[in-house]
Design a protein around this motif. Structure first.
Motif, short mmCIF file in Angstrom:
data_model
loop_
_atom_site.label_atom_id
_atom_site.label_comp_id
_atom_site.label_asym_id
_atom_site.label_seq_id
_atom_site.Cartn_x
_atom_site.Cartn_y
_atom_site.Cartn_z
N ARG A 144 0.82 -1.23 0.00
CA ARG A 144 0.00 0.00 0.00
C ARG A 144 0.85 1.27 0.00
O ARG A 144 0.42 2.30 -0.51
CB ARG A 144 -0.91 0.03 1.24
N GLU A 146 4.26 1.64 -1.09
CA GLU A 146 5.40 1.80 -2.00
C GLU A 146 5.38 0.69 -3.02
O GLU A 146 4.84 -0.39 -2.80
CB GLU A 146 6.69 1.75 -1.18
N SER A 165 3.31 5.56 -2.54
CA SER A 165 1.90 5.73 -2.91
C SER A 165 1.26 6.90 -2.16
O SER A 165 1.85 7.46 -1.24
CB SER A 165 1.12 4.44 -2.60
N TRP A 166 0.06 7.23 -2.58
CA TRP A 166 -0.72 8.29 -1.92
C TRP A 166 -1.80 7.70 -1.01
O TRP A 166 -2.62 8.42 -0.47
CB TRP A 166 -1.38 9.16 -2.99
N TRP A 192 -4.19 3.38 -7.02
CA TRP A 192 -2.78 3.01 -6.89
C TRP A 192 -2.46 1.77 -7.73
O TRP A 192 -1.48 1.75 -8.49
CB TRP A 192 -2.47 2.77 -5.41
N TYR A 195 -2.63 2.68 -11.37
CA TYR A 195 -1.42 3.41 -11.76
C TYR A 195 -0.27 2.44 -12.02
O TYR A 195 0.45 2.55 -13.03
CB TYR A 195 -1.03 4.40 -10.66
#
Length: 361
Positions: A144, A146, A165-166, A192, A195
């Motif tokens: 979650r 990276e 990640s965001w 995520w 992406y």
């Protein structure tokens, strides 16, 4: 690796080191099946054109190079089966001194293009393409927080992207209901993974014909979701060879992934290098008498015909020039060990070694 492939690698590195004082280095790629008479006719035209070069020295050097190539070609009966590559030019960097040299070879694969180039550097890209690894592997480790995407080309592990990640932590932001917060997290996780799938497509779509497989890893359960749900495009999803648990999702995670996935990477250069280095260290540790190291001891073992495989660190491979004739006579195998893994870094301290067919005194 055979001797011819090694010689080609070393030749490319040598040619890369030369630079003309002007556009006076000639490269000529002749495709398979192309008539030598047409090559000679074309070079005659280039010789005439070279007489218009303004600079006196450059003009003379180009004309001399073309004349030397023509003289070489007239000694051939036909174009070799895979085509012909010729490099010629003045490689001296000393003003007023001429060192005109010619290199000619049959390429390892069939040439399909004809190129004549006169420049300050030899044109080597088409030749480099021929010795590039024919297969590559796509790698990704993710969680979650990276993800890191890489590729394994031969023995080279290349990190293509590392990104944080965001996705927020599972701790609820103040004032937000648990349900709403979980919904927002789920949306971020979805974006995520989407992406990362897009990035995988951007990196590997163009190499789909060389992509032997994709290996996925990570410390949590998100990797299974990434593979099992419809994030990866169909062509990439079909290439997934395995999903593995790793402790990290950074570059160390990629290295760990390669170790965990060695069952599906048995035939890759990376795995072969690691296994060979470990075999060397095992013999050394058990004092079996079936390894030697150091240039002098390797040369002695070659002269006795005792070597099965020569192992040499990538930083030391130029020293093989001294041994090529002996290697060809004894049919010893050669493996160049990169420093892309801990075993390669450790072996670099020995520089050169060999695994023997039999013990020698």
């Amino acid at each position: 690796m055979d001797v011819k492939e090694l010689e080609l690698q070393m030749l490319i590195e040598e040619l890369e080191s030369y630079e003309g004082r002007a556009t006076e280095l000639v490269s000529y790629y002749v495709p398979a099946g192309y008539e030598l008479s047409k090559v000679i006719e074309h070079l005659g035209y280039e010789y005439s054109t070279a007489q218009n070069i303004k600079d006196k020295n450059t003009r003379q050097h180009v004309m001399d190079a073309i004349a030397k190539i023509l003289n070489y070609l007239k000694g051939l009966k036909n174009t070799p089966e895979n085509g012909l590559v010729v490099f010629c030019g003045n490689i001296s960097n000393v003003p007023g001194k001429v060192d005109l040299r010619l290199w000619a070879m049959e390429p390892p694969d069939k040439l399909s293009l004809r190129i004549y180039r006169c420049d300050s550097k030899f044109l080597l890209d088409p030749l480099k393409e021929m010795i590039k690894p024919k297969q590559i592997y796509g790698l990704i480790v993710l969680d979650r927080g990276e993800a890191t995407i890489g590729t394994l080309k031969g023995s080279r592990l290349i990190v293509l992207e590392n990104k944080e990640s965001w996705v927020p932590s599972k701790m609820r932001a103040g004032g937000q209901s648990s349900v709403r917060f979980q919904r927002l997290i789920e949306q971020d996780v979805h974006l995520w993974l989407k992406y990362l799938a897009d990035e995988m497509r951007n990196f590997f779509d163009k190499d789909m014909d060389k992509l032997a497989g994709i290996i996925v890893g990570g410390p949590g359960l998100l990797k299974e979701r990434f593979v099992n749900e419809d994030y990866l495009p169909y062509q990439l999803k079909q290439k997934v060879l395995g999903v593995y648990d790793t402790a990290y999702s950074n570059e160390y995670g990629l290295k760990e992934l390669l170790e965990k996935a060695k069952d599906v990477l048995q035939k890759t250069e990376y795995t072969k290098e690691v296994q060979l280095a470990n075999l060397f260290f095992e013999h050394l540790g058990k004092n079996t008498g079936l390894v030697v190291y150091g240039l002098d001891d390797v040369k002695k073992a070659l002269e006795l015909g005792a070597i099965d495989t020569i192992i040499i660190s990538e930083d030391y491979k130029d020293k093989l020039k001294e041994l090529l004739d002996l290697i060809q006579q004894t049919n010893a195998k050669i493996e160049i060990i990169s420093k892309n893994h801990p075993e390669g870094e450790q072996f670099a301290n020995f520089k050169i070694g060999a695994i023997l067919r039999f013990k020698i005194s």
